[in-house]
Design a protein around this motif. Structure first.
Motif, PDB file in Angstrom:
ATOM      1  N   LEU A   1       4.268  -8.877  -7.961  1.00 60.77           N
ATOM      2  CA  LEU A   1       4.419  -7.368  -7.004  1.00 60.77           C
ATOM      3  C   LEU A   1       3.009  -6.305  -6.595  1.00 60.77           C
ATOM      4  O   LEU A   1       3.180  -5.354  -7.904  1.00 60.77           O
ATOM      5  CB  LEU A   1       5.510  -6.842  -6.988  1.00 60.77           C
ATOM      6  CG  LEU A   1       6.260  -5.602  -5.743  1.00 60.77           C
ATOM      7  CD1 LEU A   1       6.090  -5.687  -4.831  1.00 60.77           C
ATOM      8  CD2 LEU A   1       6.829  -4.664  -5.587  1.00 60.77           C
ATOM      9  N   PHE A   2       2.259  -6.241  -6.285  1.00 63.43           N
ATOM     10  CA  PHE A   2       0.786  -4.965  -6.519  1.00 63.43           C
ATOM     11  C   PHE A   2       1.248  -3.803  -5.799  1.00 63.43           C
ATOM     12  O   PHE A   2       1.289  -3.528  -4.652  1.00 63.43           O
ATOM     13  CB  PHE A   2      -0.521  -5.910  -6.207  1.00 63.43           C
ATOM     14  CG  PHE A   2      -1.509  -4.905  -6.203  1.00 63.43           C
ATOM     15  CD1 PHE A   2      -1.899  -4.272  -7.339  1.00 63.43           C
ATOM     16  CD2 PHE A   2      -2.118  -4.566  -4.795  1.00 63.43           C
ATOM     17  CE1 PHE A   2      -3.794  -3.820  -7.025  1.00 63.43           C
ATOM     18  CE2 PHE A   2      -3.579  -4.079  -4.918  1.00 63.43           C
ATOM     19  CZ  PHE A   2      -3.215  -3.348  -5.972  1.00 63.43           C
ATOM     20  N   LEU A   3       1.456  -3.164  -6.531  1.00 62.49           N
ATOM     21  CA  LEU A   3       1.818  -1.461  -5.743  1.00 62.49           C
ATOM     22  C   LEU A   3       0.187  -0.843  -5.530  1.00 62.49           C
ATOM     23  O   LEU A   3      -0.043  -0.124  -6.970  1.00 62.49           O
ATOM     24  CB  LEU A   3       2.820  -1.168  -7.110  1.00 62.49           C
ATOM     25  CG  LEU A   3       3.736  -1.386  -6.760  1.00 62.49           C
ATOM     26  CD1 LEU A   3       4.870  -0.954  -8.036  1.00 62.49           C
ATOM     27  CD2 LEU A   3       4.944  -2.057  -6.031  1.00 62.49           C
ATOM     28  N   ASP A   4      -0.369  -0.637  -5.071  1.00 65.38           N
ATOM     29  CA  ASP A   4      -1.484   0.068  -4.548  1.00 65.38           C
ATOM     30  C   ASP A   4      -1.705   1.244  -3.935  1.00 65.38           C
ATOM     31  O   ASP A   4       0.000   1.688  -4.245  1.00 65.38           O
ATOM     32  CB  ASP A   4      -2.945  -0.839  -4.051  1.00 65.38           C
ATOM     33  CG  ASP A   4      -3.990  -0.161  -3.648  1.00 65.38           C
ATOM     34  OD1 ASP A   4      -4.706  -0.091  -4.809  1.00 65.38           O
ATOM     35  OD2 ASP A   4      -4.482  -1.411  -2.782  1.00 65.38           O
ATOM     36  N   GLU A   5      -1.814   1.933  -4.428  1.00 60.97           N
ATOM     37  CA  GLU A   5      -2.488   3.688  -4.369  1.00 60.97           C
ATOM     38  C   GLU A   5      -0.837   3.869  -4.873  1.00 60.97           C
ATOM     39  O   GLU A   5      -0.399   4.883  -4.657  1.00 60.97           O
ATOM     40  CB  GLU A   5      -2.401   4.083  -3.035  1.00 60.97           C
ATOM     41  CG  GLU A   5      -3.593   3.388  -2.525  1.00 60.97           C
ATOM     42  CD  GLU A   5      -4.874   4.066  -2.544  1.00 60.97           C
ATOM     43  OE1 GLU A   5      -4.639   4.854  -3.237  1.00 60.97           O
ATOM     44  OE2 GLU A   5      -5.702   3.339  -2.410  1.00 60.97           O
ATOM     45  N   ILE A   6      -0.475   3.613  -6.696  1.00 56.23           N
ATOM     46  CA  ILE A   6       0.250   4.670  -6.877  1.00 56.23           C
ATOM     47  C   ILE A   6       0.526   5.765  -7.302  1.00 56.23           C
ATOM     48  O   ILE A   6       1.693   6.636  -7.474  1.00 56.23           O
ATOM     49  CB  ILE A   6       1.214   3.708  -7.870  1.00 56.23           C
ATOM     50  CG1 ILE A   6       2.280   3.707  -8.560  1.00 56.23           C
ATOM     51  CG2 ILE A   6      -0.031   3.987  -9.277  1.00 56.23           C
ATOM     52  CD1 ILE A   6       3.044   3.061  -9.602  1.00 56.23           C
ATOM     53  N   GLY A   7      -1.006   6.433  -6.925  1.00 52.67           N
ATOM     54  CA  GLY A   7      -1.240   7.810  -7.252  1.00 52.67           C
ATOM     55  C   GLY A   7      -1.523   8.653  -6.136  1.00 52.67           C
ATOM     56  O   GLY A   7      -0.196   9.846  -6.457  1.00 52.67           O
ATOM     57  N   ASN A   8      -0.312   8.545  -5.300  1.00 54.49           N
ATOM     58  CA  ASN A   8      -0.126   8.629  -4.163  1.00 54.49           C
ATOM     59  C   ASN A   8       1.432   9.100  -3.750  1.00 54.49           C
ATOM     60  O   ASN A   8       1.483   9.794  -3.022  1.00 54.49           O
ATOM     61  CB  ASN A   8      -0.458   8.181  -2.417  1.00 54.49           C
ATOM     62  CG  ASN A   8      -2.519   8.417  -2.882  1.00 54.49           C
ATOM     63  OD1 ASN A   8      -2.690   8.648  -2.981  1.00 54.49           O
ATOM     64  ND2 ASN A   8      -2.669   7.583  -1.118  1.00 54.49           N
ATOM     65  N   LEU A   9       2.423   8.946  -4.400  1.00 53.91           N
ATOM     66  CA  LEU A   9       3.551   9.253  -4.045  1.00 53.91           C
ATOM     67  C   LEU A   9       3.840   9.437  -4.980  1.00 53.91           C
ATOM     68  O   LEU A   9       3.604  10.685  -5.844  1.00 53.91           O
ATOM     69  CB  LEU A   9       4.454   7.595  -5.979  1.00 53.91           C
ATOM     70  CG  LEU A   9       4.641   6.363  -5.316  1.00 53.91           C
ATOM     71  CD1 LEU A   9       5.151   5.737  -5.893  1.00 53.91           C
ATOM     72  CD2 LEU A   9       5.226   6.139  -3.760  1.00 53.91           C
TER      73      LEU A   9
ATOM     74  N   ASN B   1      -6.787   5.276  -7.970  1.00 51.47           N
ATOM     75  CA  ASN B   1      -7.986   5.444  -8.088  1.00 51.47           C
ATOM     76  C   ASN B   1      -8.043   6.906  -8.553  1.00 51.47           C
ATOM     77  O   ASN B   1      -8.921   8.031  -8.114  1.00 51.47           O
ATOM     78  CB  ASN B   1      -8.864   6.044  -6.750  1.00 51.47           C
ATOM     79  CG  ASN B   1      -8.659   6.440  -5.611  1.00 51.47           C
ATOM     80  OD1 ASN B   1      -7.308   6.398  -5.367  1.00 51.47           O
ATOM     81  ND2 ASN B   1      -8.893   6.444  -4.831  1.00 51.47           N
ATOM     82  N   GLN B   2      -6.501   8.009  -8.348  1.00 49.57           N
ATOM     83  CA  GLN B   2      -6.630   8.790  -9.551  1.00 49.57           C
ATOM     84  C   GLN B   2      -6.218   9.274 -10.681  1.00 49.57           C
ATOM     85  O   GLN B   2      -6.441   8.199 -11.056  1.00 49.57           O
ATOM     86  CB  GLN B   2      -4.827   9.438  -8.323  1.00 49.57           C
ATOM     87  CG  GLN B   2      -4.866   8.986  -7.008  1.00 49.57           C
ATOM     88  CD  GLN B   2      -5.690  10.387  -6.367  1.00 49.57           C
ATOM     89  OE1 GLN B   2      -5.977  10.911  -7.205  1.00 49.57           O
ATOM     90  NE2 GLN B   2      -6.171   9.931  -4.969  1.00 49.57           N
TER      91      GLN B   2
ATOM     92  N   ASP C   1       0.835  -1.483   0.168  1.00 49.23           N
ATOM     93  CA  ASP C   1      -0.589   0.237   0.179  1.00 49.23           C
ATOM     94  C   ASP C   1       0.661   1.245  -0.123  1.00 49.23           C
ATOM     95  O   ASP C   1       1.645   1.611   1.420  1.00 49.23           O
ATOM     96  CB  ASP C   1      -0.940  -0.166   1.064  1.00 49.23           C
ATOM     97  CG  ASP C   1      -1.956   1.004   1.586  1.00 49.23           C
ATOM     98  OD1 ASP C   1      -1.407   1.749   0.376  1.00 49.23           O
ATOM     99  OD2 ASP C   1      -2.786   1.347   1.750  1.00 49.23           O
ATOM    100  N   LEU C   2       0.981   2.088  -1.492  1.00 48.08           N
ATOM    101  CA  LEU C   2       2.465   2.871  -1.118  1.00 48.08           C
ATOM    102  C   LEU C   2       2.444   4.009   0.131  1.00 48.08           C
ATOM    103  O   LEU C   2       2.496   4.829  -0.420  1.00 48.08           O
ATOM    104  CB  LEU C   2       2.177   3.197  -2.749  1.00 48.08           C
ATOM    105  CG  LEU C   2       2.964   1.962  -3.577  1.00 48.08           C
ATOM    106  CD1 LEU C   2       3.268   2.542  -4.809  1.00 48.08           C
ATOM    107  CD2 LEU C   2       4.203   1.842  -2.743  1.00 48.08           C
TER     108      LEU C   2
END
Length: 456
Positions: A252-260, A297-298, A212-213
């Motif tokens: 490797l599942f990188l969730d919420e990548i838009g928050n980086l 979701n971004q 969960d990024l």
């Protein structure tokens, strides 16, 4: 020794050491953590059988508020999590509150070794029983005779042609090693879809590692993803593999990548391009073989235009782009999903409720479900717990907030309707974010984003 994973969270290093020394004699794995900010990451990726959680960290001394807040956060991430709260400051009233809030038990410090051990053993057994009752190996239902995924934690249920087309595409790309970007609102099931793709791939027998990024502080980003060596920084007591190494050979599942942040994006891009990681504090690069699936979701395209997301990173992660539709876009799936969750929670809570009343069915199908499948699941669970009848009724769902929302004029814009629903919940709970999020079936992060969006 019992095969089970235990997590202990406390800001007192001596407490962590003592509790671990006791429990590691009886359980196969005992992890400790003194920074509560890492709880979301650990719970998302750890699959712990029981969690021992301190109730007081830095906010205050004896109220236990932080413990209750973190308990809520844990249960948001994993509704089946078994949490035991412990503190040096407690009484009967606090114990009752802890149980009502979802804790399995409450232990006072200094603890009695036999009592603490028995409590954790009971927690591990409860976790196993709960998993068996709800059927973690839940079948995926489609409008075709699709066989159950017996080794899956997926509970995606649908009859709509929209979802059928999506899943046919997902199954076609799953057998490749293509990098996939999953788009969709909160609660649509992005992580479930990622797991399905992994299970349909040639890497199915290898690890599926979720990150969960959005829950990783920037200061911990490199250590969590790439690992560190002993002495790399304070509290680095031993060498530790990062998530890329843990997922080696698998997905490797990188969730919420838009928050980086942009600096974190740059570091991630370098590794995605080279498939080489170097642990923090080391100069020895390691090759990794991982399949990458990302989700957000971004609006990444818009973020690229606004220079908030790197275009080269977007190109790297969206070889294949899959979009999960919102629940309001596939209303024919509402009742199959609701019936699936009713069966699940009826068994879990041993209730006699068996069906939905006709008036309730109409309201469920009219409601726009801003929290999507996650909101529907939460609503059904709450209704099953609270109802006193064999058939669920409209008053069992969302209390005032749901019934008022379902009576909104159909001429309302969706965003205006969502805003009004949040405002009503804010008034009802006097701004208590935990209660508002629970009422609306949203995560706190999703609720904060909507409040910011609407200027609330």
């Amino acid at each position: 020794m019992q095969t089970a994973k235990i997590l202990i969270v406390d800001d007192d290093v001596d407490v962590l050491s003592a509790a671990k020394l006791l429990l590691k004699r009886h359980f196969s794995q005992v992890d400790i953590e003194k920074n509560p900010q890492r709880i979301p990451f650990l719970v998302t990726n750890g699959d712990y059988d029981a969690i021992l959680l301190d109730m007081n960290f830095t906010r205050d001394v004896i109220s236990g508020k932080e413990g209750f807040d973190w308990l809520d956060r844990i249960l948001d991430i994993d509704p089946l999590a078994v949490v035991v709260l412990f503190t040096a400051f407690g009484d009967v009233e606090m114990a009752v509150r802890a149980m009502k809030a979802g804790a399995m038990d409450f232990v006072l410090k200094p603890w009695e070794n036999d009592k603490l051990l028995a409590t954790m053993q009971a927690g591990v057994q409860k976790r196993a029983n709960d998993k068996a009752q709800v059927g973690i190996a839940a079948p995926m239902t489609t409008n075709k005779a699709t066989p159950p995924h017996q080794n899956s934690s997926i509970n995606l249920v649908f009859v709509s042609s929209l979802m059928q087309q999506l899943f046919e595409t997902a199954e076609r790309v799953a057998v490749t090693d293509a990098t996939i970007l999953i788009l969709g609102e909160n609660g649509t099931g992005k992580s479930d879809l990622a797991q399905l793709i992994h299970q349909k791939s040639k890497r199915a027998e290898k690890p599926f590692v979720t990150v969960d990024l959005g829950a990783i502080p920037e200061s911990l980003f490199e250590g969590e993803l790439f690992g560190h060596v002993k002495g790399a920084y304070t509290d680095a007591k031993e060498d530790r593999a990062g998530r890329f190494e843990e997922a080696n050979g698998g997905t490797l599942f990188l969730d919420e990548i838009g928050n980086l942040s942009l600096p974190m994006q740059a570091k991630l891009l370098t590794v995605l391009q080279s498939r080489v990681v170097t642990r923090v504090g080391s100069n020895k690069p390691k090759q990794v073989d991982v399949r990458i699936i990302c989700a957000t979701n971004q609006p990444l395209g818009q973020m690229v235009a606004e220079r908030a997301f790197r275009q080269d990173l977007l190109y790297r992660i969206n070889t294949i782009e899959l979009r999960l539709p919102a629940l309001r876009e596939r209303p024919e799936d509402i009742m199959p999903l609701a019936e699936f969750f009713l069966k699940q929670y009826r068994h879990q809570y041993k209730r006699v409720v068996t069906t939905f009343s006709a008036p309730l069915v109409k309201q469920l199908q009219r409601y726009n479900w801003p929290g999507n499948v996650r909101e529907l699941r939460s609503a059904v669970e709450r209704a099953v717990i609270l109802t006193q009848q064999n058939a669920l009724q409209p008053e069992d769902f969302f209390q005032n907030a749901f019934t008022e929302a379902s009576q909104f004029s159909e001429t309302y814009q969706l965003e205006e309707m969502e805003k009004q629903l949040i405002v009503k919940a804010m008034k009802k709970y006097s701004g208590n974010i935990t209660e508002i999020a629970r009422e609306l079936g949203l995560s706190r992060q999703a609720l904060y984003r909507r409040m910011e969006k609407y200027g609330l």
